[in-house]
Design a protein around this motif. Structure first.
Motif, PDB file in Angstrom:
ATOM      1  N   PRO A 303       0.828  -1.201   0.000  1.00  0.00           N
ATOM      2  CA  PRO A 303       0.000   0.000   0.000  1.00  0.00           C
ATOM      3  C   PRO A 303       0.869   1.261   0.000  1.00  0.00           C
ATOM      4  O   PRO A 303       1.906   1.318   0.659  1.00  0.00           O
ATOM      5  CB  PRO A 303      -0.790  -0.114   1.308  1.00  0.00           C
ATOM      6  CG  PRO A 303      -0.792  -1.574   1.629  1.00  0.00           C
ATOM      7  CD  PRO A 303       0.537  -2.080   1.148  1.00  0.00           C
ATOM      8  N   GLU A 304       0.430   2.268  -0.710  1.00  0.00           N
ATOM      9  CA  GLU A 304       1.226   3.479  -0.868  1.00  0.00           C
ATOM     10  C   GLU A 304       1.537   4.146   0.471  1.00  0.00           C
ATOM     11  O   GLU A 304       2.635   4.663   0.683  1.00  0.00           O
ATOM     12  CB  GLU A 304       0.489   4.463  -1.783  1.00  0.00           C
ATOM     13  CG  GLU A 304       1.272   5.739  -2.085  1.00  0.00           C
ATOM     14  CD  GLU A 304       0.516   6.666  -3.006  1.00  0.00           C
ATOM     15  OE1 GLU A 304       1.023   7.779  -3.263  1.00  0.00           O
ATOM     16  OE2 GLU A 304      -0.576   6.294  -3.471  1.00  0.00           O
ATOM     17  N   TYR A 305       0.574   4.110   1.401  1.00  0.00           N
ATOM     18  CA  TYR A 305       0.765   4.805   2.677  1.00  0.00           C
ATOM     19  C   TYR A 305       1.784   4.129   3.587  1.00  0.00           C
ATOM     20  O   TYR A 305       2.188   4.674   4.599  1.00  0.00           O
ATOM     21  CB  TYR A 305      -0.566   4.954   3.416  1.00  0.00           C
ATOM     22  CG  TYR A 305      -1.294   3.648   3.647  1.00  0.00           C
ATOM     23  CD1 TYR A 305      -1.002   2.825   4.742  1.00  0.00           C
ATOM     24  CD2 TYR A 305      -2.288   3.231   2.771  1.00  0.00           C
ATOM     25  CE1 TYR A 305      -1.661   1.641   4.936  1.00  0.00           C
ATOM     26  CE2 TYR A 305      -2.956   2.034   2.965  1.00  0.00           C
ATOM     27  CZ  TYR A 305      -2.650   1.251   4.050  1.00  0.00           C
ATOM     28  OH  TYR A 305      -3.307   0.060   4.251  1.00  0.00           O
ATOM     29  N   VAL A 306       2.225   2.901   3.218  1.00  0.00           N
ATOM     30  CA  VAL A 306       3.195   2.201   4.051  1.00  0.00           C
ATOM     31  C   VAL A 306       4.381   1.721   3.222  1.00  0.00           C
ATOM     32  O   VAL A 306       5.165   0.895   3.669  1.00  0.00           O
ATOM     33  CB  VAL A 306       2.506   1.031   4.791  1.00  0.00           C
ATOM     34  CG1 VAL A 306       2.293  -0.150   3.857  1.00  0.00           C
ATOM     35  CG2 VAL A 306       3.253   0.614   6.040  1.00  0.00           C
ATOM     36  N   ASN A 307       4.540   2.262   2.011  1.00  0.00           N
ATOM     37  CA  ASN A 307       5.628   1.759   1.160  1.00  0.00           C
ATOM     38  C   ASN A 307       7.004   2.121   1.713  1.00  0.00           C
ATOM     39  O   ASN A 307       7.988   1.469   1.394  1.00  0.00           O
ATOM     40  CB  ASN A 307       5.474   2.222  -0.296  1.00  0.00           C
ATOM     41  CG  ASN A 307       5.431   3.733  -0.446  1.00  0.00           C
ATOM     42  OD1 ASN A 307       5.842   4.471   0.439  1.00  0.00           O
ATOM     43  ND2 ASN A 307       4.918   4.199  -1.585  1.00  0.00           N
TER      44      ASN A 307
END
Length: 341
Positions: A303-307
């Protein structure tokens, strides 16, 4: 781990049950404010010139399953995913012979490389029985829970975590499997990941800042038993490289934030039994999932928010049943135990 190598360590493995509706923790109980689980949004990256379909966790699991499942994955997606697989045991789609699947090989530390490979491809009987139970029960977490010893074990102080007010586990207590062979096999998995990780560029230590936990799941659709391990759990705060405050459990960390974060997700899959016969459809697997930014795992599955943390989420793989923790509680002689929380 910052303690001197002359100090002997004692490890305990604890399992924590995943209760319905409970949040799935990836960065520890004290750090949930940093990387909370959010609804997925459409990825912002640009598709390749051939506009391949977006890869899914289901595709990843299919590639590690029986040949018919692997062949169902889009050819370009399959190629790109395979380029991100770093196997700790040579991968083989061929199902081991029945005799081999009844393996009772010793889990002692005096193992040859071939024996280690065999213990992953065709684990001892208690592991195979749990794998079959997972499928025969229709992927029912309760069936796995009922194989646990009801005895409640308090989570011990782990490398000074109590003093730092760090809570490493979902609950303050844990349990173990009734069958000691299962507990021993989980210890074996942690040790082999540490032992073989450097062969693929993964250097981890069994410490509360680095590698101490995994999430046991039942895969979507197939019910296959697996564990998604997370290493590099609490990188040291660095105002340039890792300017993230992860709470009490990060205090004192000596884990650097570097390219090794790409390799923090490690996947174990048990052999896959047939749901309609006594046959086995696929052997066991132990693989590091390379989430480097140019790869398909990073682009499609992180996920982008945890990359920034390169985190794959266990609930994307299936029904999360329990957490497996391998905890250093300190002692005169090294000893490893499992805590299930």
């Amino acid at each position: 781990m910052s303690s001197s190598s002359s100090l002997s360590l004692k490890f305990v493995v604890l399992f924590s049950l995943s209760l319905a509706g409970a949040a799935s923790l990836t960065t520890g109980a004290t750090a949930t404010f940093l990387f909370p689980r959010k609804p997925r949004t459409k990825a912002s990256y640009t598709l390749s010139p051939t506009t391949r379909p977006k890869a899914t966790v289901s595709d990843l699991l299919s590639l590690l399953g029986p040949p018919p499942q692997a062949e169902s994955v889009n050819s370009q997606v399959a190629r790109d995913l395979r380029s991100c697989f770093k196997f700790l045991v040579p991968y083989n789609q061929t199902v081991p012979a029945r005799r081999s699947l009844r393996s009772k090989l010793s889990l002692s530390r005096n193992r040859s490389g071939k024996e280690i490979d065999e213990l992953i491809l065709s684990p001892p009987a208690p592991v195979l029985e749990l794998a079959r139970l997972a499928v025969d029960s229709g992927a029912d977490p309760g069936a796995i829970h009922r194989t646990l010893d009801p005895t409640i074990i308090p989570v011990p102080d782990v490398e000074g975590s109590n003093e730092d007010r760090c809570e490493l586990t979902r609950t303050p207590y844990g349990r173990r499997f009734v069958n000691e062979g299962l507990n021993s096999y989980l210890e074996f998995l942690f040790e082999i990941i540490v032992e073989r990780g450097p062969s693929v560029g993964l250097h981890v230590s069994l410490s509360r800042y680095d590698f101490f936990h995994g999430h046991l799941f039942l895969a979507k659709e197939s019910g296959r038993l697996g564990i998604l391990f997370h290493a590099k759990e609490y990188p040291a705060y660095d105002k340039e490289l890792f300017p993230c405050n992860m709470g009490y459990c990060q205090v004192g960390s000596n884990v650097p934030y570097d390219d090794s974060m790409n390799l923090r997700n490690i996947l174990w899959l048990a052999p896959l039994p047939s749901s309609s016969s006594n046959a086995w459809l696929a052997p066991g697997v132990l693989v590091v999932l390379d989430a480097h930014p140019e790869g398909i795992i990073f682009q499609d599955l992180i996920p982008e928010y945890v990359n920034f943390a390169r985190t794959l989420y266990e609930e994307d793989f299936g029904e999360v049943v329990l957490d497996v923790n391998y905890l250093n509680v300190g002692a005169e002689a090294p000893k490893f135990q499992i805590f299930i929380c």
